[in-house]
Design a protein around this motif. Structure first.
Motif, PDB file in Angstrom:
ATOM      1  N   SER A   1      -3.122   5.524  -0.942  1.00  9.23           N
ATOM      2  CA  SER A   1      -4.355   6.296  -0.736  1.00  9.23           C
ATOM      3  C   SER A   1      -4.122   7.798  -0.827  1.00  9.23           C
ATOM      4  CB  SER A   1      -4.948   5.948   0.619  1.00  9.23           C
ATOM      5  OG  SER A   1      -3.979   6.161   1.615  1.00  9.23           O
ATOM      6  N   SER A   2      -2.872   8.231  -0.868  1.00 10.14           N
ATOM      7  CA  SER A   2      -2.668   9.679  -0.951  1.00 10.14           C
ATOM      8  C   SER A   2      -2.182  10.127  -2.329  1.00 10.14           C
ATOM      9  CB  SER A   2      -1.736  10.153   0.153  1.00 10.14           C
ATOM     10  OG  SER A   2      -0.614   9.349   0.229  1.00 10.14           O
TER      11      SER A   2
ATOM     12  N   GLU B   1      -3.883  -2.309  -5.289  1.00  8.91           N
ATOM     13  CA  GLU B   1      -2.639  -2.602  -4.596  1.00  8.91           C
ATOM     14  C   GLU B   1      -1.737  -3.491  -5.448  1.00  8.91           C
ATOM     15  OE1 GLU B   1      -3.539  -3.646  -0.544  1.00  8.91           O
ATOM     16  OE2 GLU B   1      -1.456  -4.302  -0.320  1.00  8.91           O
TER      17      GLU B   1
ATOM     18  N   ARG C   1     -12.452   4.250  -3.069  1.00  7.28           N
ATOM     19  CA  ARG C   1     -11.647   3.451  -2.155  1.00  7.28           C
ATOM     20  C   ARG C   1     -10.619   2.657  -2.935  1.00  7.28           C
ATOM     21  NH1 ARG C   1     -12.895   1.871   3.322  1.00  7.28           N
ATOM     22  NH2 ARG C   1     -11.700  -0.041   3.294  1.00  7.28           N
ATOM     23  N   ARG C   2      -9.414   2.518  -2.353  1.00  8.79           N
ATOM     24  CA  ARG C   2      -8.397   1.711  -3.042  1.00  8.79           C
ATOM     25  C   ARG C   2      -8.675   0.240  -2.768  1.00  8.79           C
ATOM     26  NH1 ARG C   2      -8.180   6.802  -3.893  1.00  8.79           N
ATOM     27  NH2 ARG C   2      -6.145   7.729  -4.279  1.00  8.79           N
TER      28      ARG C   2
ATOM     29  N   LYS D   1       0.803  -1.231   0.000  1.00 10.19           N
ATOM     30  CA  LYS D   1       0.000   0.000   0.000  1.00 10.19           C
ATOM     31  C   LYS D   1       0.831   1.275   0.000  1.00 10.19           C
ATOM     32  CE  LYS D   1      -4.009  -1.843   2.333  1.00 10.19           C
ATOM     33  NZ  LYS D   1      -4.674  -1.918   3.619  1.00 10.19           N
TER      34      LYS D   1
END
Lengths: 210, 327
Positions: free
Chosen positions: B122-123, B139, B133-134, B105
């Motif tokens: 996520s950033s 991933e 949403r990831r 991640k």
């Protein structure tokens, strides 16, 4: 052999309490974070500092302070007869340890947690007092790298020959077999951080008496 | 300037010396007596009270420096600004970094700091531009976004428990391609409003990362996110086909014209000269050096020679004296 002449002069013409000529230069290794060349007479040492940087081996990472590593080596051409194996022998492992412990004591390691500081020291010309020259060079390199320290460590050796205490031994005096001592001090704190006396050399009680 | 290793002729030496003396005379003398080395006592007013900042410690009731540098005072705060040190991140800094590891991640980036920086999956903005949403699939596809050794532009988000976090939530952040990464001492890049520069006359993007990594690359059109969104919404199907075609185009466009490459090298060399001389790298100074090179008919490789180096030093001395006269 006579190491101190009746006039009170040593083999290289110095007085017993006289040091050799000191010369230092910083910023000699372009890629390093800090670097220095330190000369004490004919002894010449180069030091390079890398870091603080990410710890290479995760298992060694310390969560509250920086990891300090040191590698000491002698160049093949540094001594009179060419060295076969410049590093990895017992002597250089021991000196690496000594330098590491001395520097670790003066670096404010708690300010750089989870990082690593590498100090590489190499002797370019050996003429006695390499240990102290290495410590002096490492201090300068650390200061050049902008690493916070309590104080500079300054180091010098001393010995006792022909019933005379001598400061800053050169190679001939060092290999004469008399007792010698290497000390490192923190001048501002007025403390001793390093005091080394080879155990096989403590033969002369008068050394400590004088 | 540290250990300038150039073969200088006698006249060049004299000229360089004169330029450096001029620069020294121009520098503000306000802080000249405030330089300290390790273990120097810093004089403070004990009655007023003071705050110890970076690079200081207390010893026997005295404030003592722990690094070599210049003493700075802000109201009651006393700190020492180091002459040379690694980059110290501040929240909001624009930085350029290199991916060294793809971890679960997250990517780990080398940003010339004492630790590796972390860029979370996520950033960042996903390539499809949709906020969501990831998933586990994202991933698995992380290497499709950034691989090891990719150069990335990002922003410092802040310190979390597991280290320094970055974010790249805009079109202008992300992978940098077709250009050169230069690494200069981080103190030569000052924090400013603008760190991205588009030099339209050369068709080049210049990113001055606060961490001392400078990117010089071919200009890339950044699509305005809002406009793209609006354009996409009416007909999602066409946008899909469009996406496909752009990716094909992308493959064809990897060819960079020779002229652009030369310009990249020219600007990169200008920055190299400036960092060699230890001058602060800003867009104005870089452009001035580039133009100086052009006006002197210097070849790109000649810009690293001793003659050009001396010329730049002289020009900088002149520029600063003019600035002082005006100001």
């Amino acid at each position: 052999m006579e190491y101190v002449s009746p006039e009170g002069l040593r083999i290289d013409g110095r007085r017993p309490m006289e040091m050799r000529k000191l010369q230092a230069e910083i910023g000699v290794v372009a890629k390093a974070d800090g670097s220095a060349v330190f000369e004490m007479g004919n002894t010449k040492v180069i030091a390079a500092v890398y870091g603080p940087r990410e710890v290479q081996n995760r298992s060694q990472q310390l969560n509250d302070q920086a990891l300090v590593r040191c590698e000491y080596s002698m160049a093949n051409f540094s001594t009179g007869d060419r060295m076969r194996k410049p590093k990895g022998d017992r002597r250089s492992t021991e000196i690496s340890l000594v330098i590491r412990q001395t520097m670790e004591a003066c670096i404010l390691t708690q300010l750089m947690p989870r990082s690593q500081i590498d100090i590489y020291v190499q002797v370019l010309q050996a003429d006695g007092g390499t240990r102290s020259a290495c410590i002096n060079a490492a201090t300068l390199a650390l200061a050049d790298a902008g690493i916070p320290m309590r104080d500079f460590v300054t180091s010098c050796s001393a010995g006792y020959l022909n019933s005379t205490p001598l400061l800053d031994l050169n190679y001939v005096e060092d290999s004469a077999g008399g007792p010698d001592v290497t000390i490192g001090i923190l001048p501002k704190l007025d403390k001793v951080t390093l005091l080394q006396v080879p155990s096989d050399r403590i033969i002369c009680q008068a050394f400590f008496m004088s | 300037m540290r250990g300038l290793q150039l073969p200088l002729t006698q006249t060049q030496k004299v000229r360089l010396q004169r330029a450096l003396e001029k620069l020294e005379a121009l520098s503000t003398k306000a802080n000249s007596n405030a330089s300290v080395t390790v273990a120097d006592t810093i004089p403070v007013n004990y009655e007023d009270g003071f705050l110890k900042g970076h690079g200081t410690t207390e010893l026997n009731g005295e404030v003592v420096a722990t690094v070599c540098g210049v003493v700075e005072r802000v109201n009651k705060l006393v700190y020492v600004r180091t002459l040379r040190a690694r980059y110290k991140p501040e929240v909001g800094d624009i930085i350029v970094g290199r991916v060294i590891e793809v971890a679960p991640k997250r990517w780990r980036l080398d940003i010339n700091y004492s630790q590796d920086a972390v860029l979370m999956l996520s950033s960042i903005n996903l390539p499809d531009g949709i906020q969501r949403r990831r998933t586990a699939e994202d991933e698995l596809n992380m290497r499709a976004i950034f691989e090891e050794n990719d150069v990335i532009c990002a922003e410092v988000r802040g310190f979390q428990h597991d280290g320094l976090h970055l974010q790249a939530r805009s079109q202008k952040y992300g992978k940098l391609q077709r250009g050169q990464l230069l690494s200069i001492p981080s103190y030569l890049v000052k924090r400013r409003k603008q760190h991205w520069h588009y030099l339209d006359e050369y068709g080049i993007d210049l990113i001055l990362g606060c961490n001392g990594f400078v990117w010089v690359g071919e200009h890339v059109e950044t699509k305005d996110e809002m406009l793209v969104d609006q354009a996409d919404k009416p007909d999602s199907q066409t946008s899909k086909t469009n996406d496909h075609s752009t990716s094909l185009e992308g493959q064809e466009q990897t060819y960079t014209p020779l002229e652009t490459r030369q310009n990249i090298c020219r600007i990169a060399n200008a920055i190299r000269v400036l960092s060699m001389l230890g001058f602060v790298v800003t867009i104005e100074v870089v452009m001035e050096v580039v133009n100086l090179g052009v006006s002197q008919n210097m070849d790109t490789h000649e810009m690293l020679g001793s003659e050009f180096c001396v010329l730049v030093a002289e020009r900088e001395a002149e520029r600063r004296s003019q600035k002082k006269n005006r100001g």
